[in-house]
Design an enzyme around this catalytic site. Structure first.
Site, PDB file in Angstrom:
ATOM      1  N   GLY A 119      -5.506  43.120  23.602  1.00 16.45           N
ATOM      2  CA  GLY A 119      -6.955  43.160  23.604  1.00 16.45           C
ATOM      3  C   GLY A 119      -7.569  42.022  24.562  1.00 16.45           C
ATOM      4  O   GLY A 119      -8.389  42.220  25.173  1.00 16.45           O
ATOM      5  N   THR A 120      -6.799  40.938  24.676  1.00 18.72           N
ATOM      6  CA  THR A 120      -7.134  39.931  25.524  1.00 18.72           C
ATOM      7  C   THR A 120      -7.302  40.301  26.915  1.00 18.72           C
ATOM      8  O   THR A 120      -8.080  39.892  27.721  1.00 18.72           O
ATOM      9  CB  THR A 120      -6.175  38.697  25.374  1.00 18.72           C
ATOM     10  OG1 THR A 120      -6.092  37.982  24.027  1.00 18.72           O
ATOM     11  CG2 THR A 120      -6.479  37.406  26.245  1.00 18.72           C
ATOM     12  N   ASN A 138     -14.449  38.937  14.187  1.00 20.79           N
ATOM     13  CA  ASN A 138     -12.804  38.858  13.939  1.00 20.79           C
ATOM     14  C   ASN A 138     -12.637  37.688  12.508  1.00 20.79           C
ATOM     15  O   ASN A 138     -11.725  37.915  11.810  1.00 20.79           O
ATOM     16  CB  ASN A 138     -11.775  38.363  14.934  1.00 20.79           C
ATOM     17  CG  ASN A 138     -12.404  37.356  15.751  1.00 20.79           C
ATOM     18  OD1 ASN A 138     -13.435  37.537  16.167  1.00 20.79           O
ATOM     19  ND2 ASN A 138     -11.555  36.312  16.060  1.00 20.79           N
ATOM     20  N   GLN A 191     -11.669  44.690  16.481  1.00 14.52           N
ATOM     21  CA  GLN A 191     -11.531  44.587  15.282  1.00 14.52           C
ATOM     22  C   GLN A 191     -12.135  46.107  14.494  1.00 14.52           C
ATOM     23  O   GLN A 191     -11.643  46.338  13.280  1.00 14.52           O
ATOM     24  CB  GLN A 191     -12.644  43.523  14.675  1.00 14.52           C
ATOM     25  CG  GLN A 191     -11.934  42.198  14.652  1.00 14.52           C
ATOM     26  CD  GLN A 191     -10.606  41.868  13.887  1.00 14.52           C
ATOM     27  OE1 GLN A 191     -10.764  42.555  12.910  1.00 14.52           O
ATOM     28  NE2 GLN A 191      -9.634  41.151  14.562  1.00 14.52           N
ATOM     29  N   HIS A 195      -2.402  46.841  17.836  1.00 14.63           N
ATOM     30  CA  HIS A 195      -1.823  46.036  16.632  1.00 14.63           C
ATOM     31  C   HIS A 195      -2.942  45.695  15.562  1.00 14.63           C
ATOM     32  O   HIS A 195      -2.628  45.289  14.370  1.00 14.63           O
ATOM     33  CB  HIS A 195      -1.147  44.688  16.912  1.00 14.63           C
ATOM     34  CG  HIS A 195      -2.040  43.443  17.155  1.00 14.63           C
ATOM     35  ND1 HIS A 195      -2.152  42.588  16.468  1.00 14.63           N
ATOM     36  CD2 HIS A 195      -2.662  43.096  18.353  1.00 14.63           C
ATOM     37  CE1 HIS A 195      -2.957  41.372  16.995  1.00 14.63           C
ATOM     38  NE2 HIS A 195      -3.262  41.951  18.264  1.00 14.63           N
ATOM     39  N   THR A 224       4.237  48.310  35.927  1.00 17.16           N
ATOM     40  CA  THR A 224       4.818  49.390  35.180  1.00 17.16           C
ATOM     41  C   THR A 224       4.494  49.581  33.693  1.00 17.16           C
ATOM     42  O   THR A 224       4.569  48.416  32.962  1.00 17.16           O
ATOM     43  CB  THR A 224       6.303  49.356  35.180  1.00 17.16           C
ATOM     44  OG1 THR A 224       6.666  49.347  36.622  1.00 17.16           O
ATOM     45  CG2 THR A 224       7.178  50.649  34.744  1.00 17.16           C
ATOM     46  N   CYS A 239      -5.305  32.096  17.154  1.00 17.70           N
ATOM     47  CA  CYS A 239      -5.160  31.007  18.219  1.00 17.70           C
ATOM     48  C   CYS A 239      -5.384  29.779  17.818  1.00 17.70           C
ATOM     49  O   CYS A 239      -4.970  28.672  18.460  1.00 17.70           O
ATOM     50  CB  CYS A 239      -5.300  31.593  19.626  1.00 17.70           C
ATOM     51  SG  CYS A 239      -7.229  31.995  19.306  1.00 17.70           S
TER      52      CYS A 239
HETATM   53  N1  PLP Z   1     -11.048  40.320  20.023  1.00 18.71           N
HETATM   54  C1  PLP Z   1     -11.009  40.121  18.834  1.00 18.71           C
HETATM   55  C2  PLP Z   1     -12.213  40.525  18.058  1.00 18.71           C
HETATM   56  C3  PLP Z   1      -9.699  39.835  18.371  1.00 18.71           C
HETATM   57  O1  PLP Z   1      -9.833  39.897  16.759  1.00 18.71           O
HETATM   58  C4  PLP Z   1      -8.583  39.612  18.867  1.00 18.71           C
HETATM   59  C5  PLP Z   1      -7.307  39.428  18.288  1.00 18.71           C
HETATM   60  O2  PLP Z   1      -7.392  38.987  16.833  1.00 18.71           O
HETATM   61  C6  PLP Z   1      -8.825  39.746  20.450  1.00 18.71           C
HETATM   62  C7  PLP Z   1      -9.884  40.136  20.892  1.00 18.71           C
HETATM   63  C8  PLP Z   1      -7.486  39.743  21.185  1.00 18.71           C
HETATM   64  O3  PLP Z   1      -6.420  40.912  21.136  1.00 18.71           O
HETATM   65  P1  PLP Z   1      -4.952  40.599  21.278  1.00 18.71           P
HETATM   66  O4  PLP Z   1      -4.555  39.940  20.161  1.00 18.71           O
HETATM   67  O5  PLP Z   1      -4.409  42.215  21.492  1.00 18.71           O
HETATM   68  O6  PLP Z   1      -4.870  40.288  22.547  1.00 18.71           O
END
Ligand code: PLP
Length: 405
Positions: free
Chosen positions: A79-80, A161, A189, A219, A254, A346
């Protein structure tokens, strides 16, 4: 299954980053990717093309989960990275005389806030925060007032989140369209827990996402960690941040074939689960039960975020225990087998209260003692009842040991 029997302890997962354990089918797909499709999907030989076929099948599953087209899907490392690509890829695309405006909120995930801070500090964008209501829901009319001709992008999450607050994304998308501004939605989310066309009766199903760019992460719907997706509406120009020919030139490198195969499997299962509203309603009943039991057993506890439960995603509750230290509570809970978190993963491990709760205007004495509890489709009523009891015992133990509490 969110519960595993260890030698000494029965673990109840109520941590957003652990409750959506990869499904057996996703794990099996990842294993097949390792043993049967390890070749490079960009190779022209037959074995490489067999791996390519698996990646494309997964792409179609993701596209069908979100009502998009396969060609609009880009696989990333999570997601990041999807969020980073969306923000840098739009704000950095095209030549502008002055830094473009990007509108977002102070309650976004750190992936959004950090990318925007970085671009702002380097003078590459003007970053503006949309106003929020007291319960952490974006004031769409206030956001509309910030849309200038120089605005390149609006980035607002679908569901928060930490509190589960659901944002008015359809309204924001409509405003953005009227002003010719692109809208990125962090759907990490939401996707896999609610359908993309939830509450949208204008389209034949499946409707496309109500945005121009959508980030998601496998995930969060029982897929593997380290696999994300950026959906980019056809016709939107995105500047890649990792150069290379893969993923139609949108993301070099890749592909993670086993992870992508597992994500595709998880997407197929999520789509099947979402086809019927019953399971989601049952899950919401469990979340409400957990919340009301904790509030009942812990006088003075409060729910952070919208007080109306239907304005929050069904899996999340964020509860504040005034004057307690969330870290101490989480450690006690862990000893009793309950895995929970305070804020985003985090930021856990730090004694600072969640910046998201503070941005919502929550009293620091409550924010300091707030924990986030997340359910999944596998959470059971027995787990909820057991967890509520354990949480109340830990809260009361901390309260008696802290003279100020
Ligand atoms: N955005 C939201 C709303 C999230 O809850 C999260 C992760 O918990 C992320 C972004 C980041 O996703 P990732 O953990 O796959 O990098």
């Amino acid at each position: 299954m969110p519960t595993v029997a260890s030698a000494t302890l029965l673990i109840i997962y109520l941590d957003n980053n652990a409750t959506t354990r990869p499904s057996a089918a996703a794990a099996a797909a990842a294993a097949r990717g390792m043993t049967d499709f390890w070749e490079n999907p960009s190779s022209v030989h037959r074995a490489g093309q067999a791996a390519r076929a698996q990646v494309e099948l997964a792409r179609e599953s993701i596209a069908s989960l979100i009502g998009g087209r396969a060609r609009e899907i880009t696989f990333t490392s999570g997601g990041t990275e999807s969020i980073d690509l969306a923000i840098r890829g739009i704000a950095g695309a095209g030549v502008r005389r002055e830094p473009p405006r990007v509108i977002s909120t102070r309650i976004e995930h750190a992936a959004v806030r950090d990318a925007l801070d970085d671009l702002r500090k380097r003078g590459l964008i003007e970053s503006v925060d949309a106003p929020l209501g007291p319960d952490g829901i974006v004031d769409a009319a206030g956001l509309a007032g910030l849309l200038t001709p120089n605005t390149a992008l609006v980035s607002v999450q679908w569901a928060n989140n930490e509190t589960g607050a659901i944002q008015p994304v359809r309204e924001i998308h409509r405003l953005c369209r009227e002003h010719g501004v692109l809208f990125h939605c962090d759907g990490v989310q939401w996707i896999g827990k609610e359908p993309v066309d939830a509450g949208d009766h204008r389209h034949e199903s499946p409707a496309p996402p109500p945005c121009d760019l959508l980030s998601l992460s496998a995930h969060k719907f029982h897929g593997p960690k380290g696999v994300g997706v950026l959906w980019v509406r056809s016709g939107v120009r995105l500047r890649p941040t990792l150069l290379g020919s893969q993923e139609l030139g949108r993301r070099g490198g890749t592909e993670n074939v086993p992870g992508i195969m597992a994500a595709g499997e998880a997407a197929r299962e999520a789509a099947a689960w979402l086809a019927d509203t019953g399971p989601r309603q049952s899950a919401r009943v469990l979340r409400d039960r957990l919340e009301s039991r904790i509030l009942h057993l812990c006088p003075g506890a409060v729910v952070n975020g919208p007080q109306e439960p239907t304005l929050r995603l069904w899996n999340t509750t964020n509860i504040g225990f005034p004057r307690l230290e969330a870290e101490a509570l989480l450690l006690l809970l862990s000893e009793r087998g309950v895995c929970a978190s305070a804020g985003a993963a985090c930021s856990s491990g730090s004694l600072e209260p969640s910046p998201v709760l503070l941005a919502m205007g929550i009293d620091p004495a409550i924010a300091h003692g707030s924990i986030r509890l997340s359910l999944s489709k596998e959470t059971t009523q027995a787990q909820v009842d057991e967890a509520a009891l354990i949480i109340s015992e830990c809260v009361n133990r901390l309260r008696t040991s802290m003279p100020n509490a």
